[in-house]
Design a protein around this motif. Structure first.
Motif, PDB file in Angstrom:
ATOM      1  N   GLU A 176       0.840  -1.207   0.000  1.00  0.00           N
ATOM      2  CA  GLU A 176       0.000   0.000   0.000  1.00  0.00           C
ATOM      3  C   GLU A 176       0.873   1.254   0.000  1.00  0.00           C
ATOM      4  OE1 GLU A 176      -2.878  -0.239   3.194  1.00  0.00           O
ATOM      5  OE2 GLU A 176      -3.525  -2.237   2.614  1.00  0.00           O
ATOM      6  N   ARG A 178       1.721   3.107  -2.621  1.00  0.00           N
ATOM      7  CA  ARG A 178       1.121   4.068  -3.549  1.00  0.00           C
ATOM      8  C   ARG A 178       2.097   4.688  -4.545  1.00  0.00           C
ATOM      9  NH1 ARG A 178      -0.791   8.183  -0.733  1.00  0.00           N
ATOM     10  NH2 ARG A 178      -2.683   8.673  -1.869  1.00  0.00           N
ATOM     11  N   SER A 181       0.351   4.791  -7.868  1.00  0.00           N
ATOM     12  CA  SER A 181      -0.681   5.830  -8.022  1.00  0.00           C
ATOM     13  C   SER A 181      -0.103   7.130  -8.565  1.00  0.00           C
ATOM     14  CB  SER A 181      -1.340   6.116  -6.681  1.00  0.00           C
ATOM     15  OG  SER A 181      -1.767   4.917  -6.099  1.00  0.00           O
ATOM     16  N   ASP A 189      -5.937   4.949  -6.782  1.00  0.00           N
ATOM     17  CA  ASP A 189      -5.158   4.663  -5.586  1.00  0.00           C
ATOM     18  C   ASP A 189      -5.203   3.154  -5.341  1.00  0.00           C
ATOM     19  OD1 ASP A 189      -4.122   4.348  -3.068  1.00  0.00           O
ATOM     20  OD2 ASP A 189      -5.118   6.115  -2.228  1.00  0.00           O
ATOM     21  N   THR A 190      -4.196   2.459  -5.850  1.00  0.00           N
ATOM     22  CA  THR A 190      -4.209   0.998  -5.764  1.00  0.00           C
ATOM     23  C   THR A 190      -4.150   0.520  -4.316  1.00  0.00           C
ATOM     24  OG1 THR A 190      -3.070   1.026  -7.848  1.00  0.00           O
ATOM     25  CG2 THR A 190      -3.203  -1.080  -6.774  1.00  0.00           C
ATOM     26  N   ALA A 191      -3.615   1.360  -3.437  1.00  0.00           N
ATOM     27  CA  ALA A 191      -3.599   0.979  -2.021  1.00  0.00           C
ATOM     28  C   ALA A 191      -5.023   0.777  -1.527  1.00  0.00           C
ATOM     29  CB  ALA A 191      -2.904   2.050  -1.188  1.00  0.00           C
ATOM     30  N   ARG A 345      -0.552   8.618   7.070  1.00  0.00           N
ATOM     31  CA  ARG A 345      -1.591   8.423   6.060  1.00  0.00           C
ATOM     32  C   ARG A 345      -2.954   8.450   6.749  1.00  0.00           C
ATOM     33  NH1 ARG A 345      -3.192   5.124   0.749  1.00  0.00           N
ATOM     34  NH2 ARG A 345      -5.081   6.307   0.669  1.00  0.00           N
ATOM     35  N   ARG A 419       4.197  10.410   0.277  1.00  0.00           N
ATOM     36  CA  ARG A 419       3.106  10.435  -0.704  1.00  0.00           C
ATOM     37  C   ARG A 419       1.745  10.752  -0.106  1.00  0.00           C
ATOM     38  NH1 ARG A 419       6.322   6.577  -3.854  1.00  0.00           N
ATOM     39  NH2 ARG A 419       5.889   4.953  -2.343  1.00  0.00           N
TER      40      ARG A 419
END
Lengths: 552, 114
Positions: A176, A178, A181, A189-191, A345, A419
């Motif tokens: 995760e 990112r 992304s 957002d693939t996470a 995050r 990020r």
């Protein structure tokens, strides 16, 4: 350590046939099942741990049971498929982002070679586009008209046990981080896709112990390690003894659970337990003493990290709620956060809507410089690097960077602070002021394009060591570059998971590079009032001999 | 559950070799556990380390900071890795319960091998 020797691993990554080395897969990806063997999966949650979670948050984690990943039968509930499909439907309604990410990928492939796990393993299912496709294909096949009618022609497929197992394998080979992304033209957002995949797996009781046990500890004692309040305090105070040994000064400012303090300081709990986090903690304490900050540390909210982020939204919300609850109870004005990665995050992207609004707190203002941190106006939380950079900028710290002359430093942008909150310049500004030898790694491996340590999101467990060393290779490779070019011997970072995982990664790929937190170097450089002549750093290491000094 | 036989003594441990009941510990039991771990003779300084770990555990229910172990046992800062190779092994020989996954992961000695 990893089972595979470093020389073999290097050859394997570069020469073994894989998509990365130009080999063309012989079968369609849907026809390649996940095969589990020792070393490529994390162990499942212990029944006692899962029972504990089920008591606290019923309905999220399936049945607690003894089960083995390599067994054919995972002892799933009879209606597991129905639970998964309903789980997808519910999340499509609840999370707009999930719905968009399921619909809008055009499979352009911009993300394909940006993932550290793909670069290290060459496994096509580690291309972020295909990892997300593992879930998208089920969404199409089970929940869209085109997919239901046309099946594979429309890139849809049915939810089966093999698909579930494939999810488990690849949603636990994603950290995760990112990085993908950053390159996605749609900003997918693939996470968040991985997060949804893991949440769905949890609904049918598929989980890993290395995430669930710390999460249980955190709920029970306030921190991942399971340190009880008196232990947390004892360890922190022991570190004050060590500071005294190095500086000759007894810091009196460390305190716990003090009502009416101006600032609540929250750290990752490993900072009061393990090397090299303990040196980072010593750095924080020296800094606060140096500037006379009115702060307190809580033994209830004694963890910045939040393994709920790697598990499910509800658990994340519950664990994170402690920070605001404690800030309210103690009556502080705002919260300062330590060098923790994924904590930021959660704070920066979810906390305000999840646990807020924190209207009982004020917009953070540095009592030393008067700077108002408007960027933290909603969460009321400031990162220690922002805070320190501001102090340095206003000339409030008395620093001697030559005390770090035994170190040639580079900086690993920890994925989430970089990020997820844009913390790119502040740590570099701090480093450039507290040490004389700083060199950045190549530009496509740092800042927003930083490479993950390869073991985040609860993957830093010993049973997948080979995988971790492969996933961390791109980061290690960039460190090797600056080590060879500039003689770098120290890898600084702002994340507790990094401080644990980069140790193993460096020992494997770059054995002479040490890992440290940024605040450790701040602590080393601080000239404290009344200190004795310093001849060692915070880890009792010898300092460089100064020019002009004679070695008599 | 496993049983270690040492002379006439039988010692019960969990599957990972951690003593089942921490109160069953004495220096002789330590010798038995050390033998099963392949650790050579338990010298007086090694016993001091084990005793400190036990005292700390009884007060704080946890694994101590490594530097604190050596300081309290009045030994050099790298005493754990030097005398036991792996500090979790020392924990085991001290008769303390299985510390669980998270502690294993934040072991600063991780790179030394496991």
């Amino acid at each position: 350590m990893a089972d595979t020797k470093v020389e073999q691993m290097s050859v394997k990554v570069v020469e073994d046939p894989s998509l990365m080395t130009g080999a063309i897969p012989a079968k369609d990806w849907m026809d390649v099942p996940a095969v589990f063997k020792p070393g490529n999966y994390c162990y499942p949650g212990k029944p006692s741990i899962m029972e504990y979670h089920n008591k606290n948050l019923p309905g999220l984690f399936g049945e607690s049971r003894e089960w083995e990943i390599e067994d054919d039968d995972w002892k799933l509930p009879e209606n597991w498929k129905e639970i998964i499909i309903n789980g997808i439907k519910e999340r499509l309604d609840k999370f707009r982002s999930f719905k968009i990410f399921m619909d809008c990928c055009v499979r352009c492939g911009a993300c394909a070679d940006k993932c550290h796990f793909f670069l290290g393993t060459g496994d096509p299912k580690n291309m972020p586009v295909l990892r997300a496709e593992l879930l998208r294909s089920v969404y199409r096949g089970e929940l869209t008209k085109a997919g239901k009618i046309l099946g594979r022609i429309a890139n849809g497929r049915e939810m089966t046990i093999d698909v579930l197992k494939e999810w488990f394998m690849y949603f636990y080979q994603c950290t995760e981080c990112r990085r993908c992304s950053v390159f996605c033209p749609y900003g997918i957002d693939t996470a968040e896709v991985t997060m949804m995949g893991r949440e769905l797996l949890h609904l049918v009781g598929v989980n890993t112990n290395w995430i669930m046990e710390p999460a249980a500890n955190s709920n029970r004692t306030g921190n991942h390690l399971g340190l009880q309040p008196h232990t947390f305090k004892e360890n922190a105070e022991y570190l004050i003894d060590d500071i005294e040994e190095v500086t000759g000064l007894r810091l009196e400012s460390l305190n716990f659970n003090r009502k009416g303090a101006e600032v609540l300081f929250v750290i990752p709990s490993a900072d009061v337990f393990a090397d090299p986090g303990i040196f980072t903690f010593m750095g924080y304490c020296m800094l606060f003493d140096h500037i006379g900050l009115d702060y307190t540390i809580s033994t209830y909210s004694s963890e910045g990290g939040n393994f709920g982020l790697f598990t499910s939204n509800q658990l994340m919300k519950k664990l994170n709620g402690k920070m605001f609850a404690e800030a309210k109870r103690l009556g502080v004005k705002w919260i300062l956060g330590g060098e923790c990665g994924h904590m930021w995050r959660v704070i920066h992207q979810y906390m305000d809507t999840m646990n807020g609004p924190a209207d009982f707190l004020q917009v953070p203002t540095s009592p030393i410089t008067g700077t108002r941190f408007d960027n933290a106006a909603s969460t009321k939380m400031v990162h220690i690097s922002e805070f320190t950079a501001d102090l340095i900028h206003h000339g409030k710290l008395n620093l001697d960077p030559s005390r770090n002359d035994h170190r040639v430093v580079t900086f690993h942008d920890s994925c989430n602070p970089a990020r997820a909150m844009g913390l790119l310049d502040e740590p570099r500004y701090v480093l450039n002021n507290v040490c004389n030898n700083f060199h950045d790694m190549p530009e496509n491996t740092i800042r927003e394009q930083t490479f993950c340590c390869g073991s985040g999101t609860g993957l830093n467990t010993g049973e997948i060591m080979d995988l971790r060393m492969m996933g961390g290779l791109p980061r290690a490779n960039a460190v090797k570059y600056v080590r060879e070019k500039h003689g770098v011997n120290t890898l600084a970072c702002v994340c507790a998971i990094d401080r644990a995982t980069l140790l193993a990664l460096m020992e494997y790929w770059n054995p002479d590079v040490e890992v440290c937190g940024v605040s450790e170097l701040v602590g080393n450089a601080l000239i404290m009032e009344g200190e004795k002549e310093k001849d060692q750093g915070l880890r009792f290491e010898e300092l460089a001999v100064k020019e002009g000094d004679t070695d008599v | 559950m496993k049983t270690i036989v040492y002379g006439e003594m039988k010692i019960t441990t969990d599957d990972d070799g951690f003593l089942e009941n921490i109160e069953d510990w004495n220096e002789k039991v330590a010798c038995a556990l050390a033998e099963s771990e392949g650790v050579e003779e338990l010298t007086a300084d090694k016993i001091d380390i084990l005793k400190f770990m036990r005292d700390y555990y009884k007060k704080y229910n946890f694994f101590p900071i490594l530097r604190a172990v050596c300081k309290n046992a009045h030994q050099p800062g790298n005493c754990m890795t030097e005398k036991f190779i792996d500090p979790v092994q020392a924990w085991k020989i001290a008769g303390l319960p299985n510390p669980g996954d998270e502690v294993q992961m934040f072991r600063s000695w991780e790179p030394l091998g496991f």
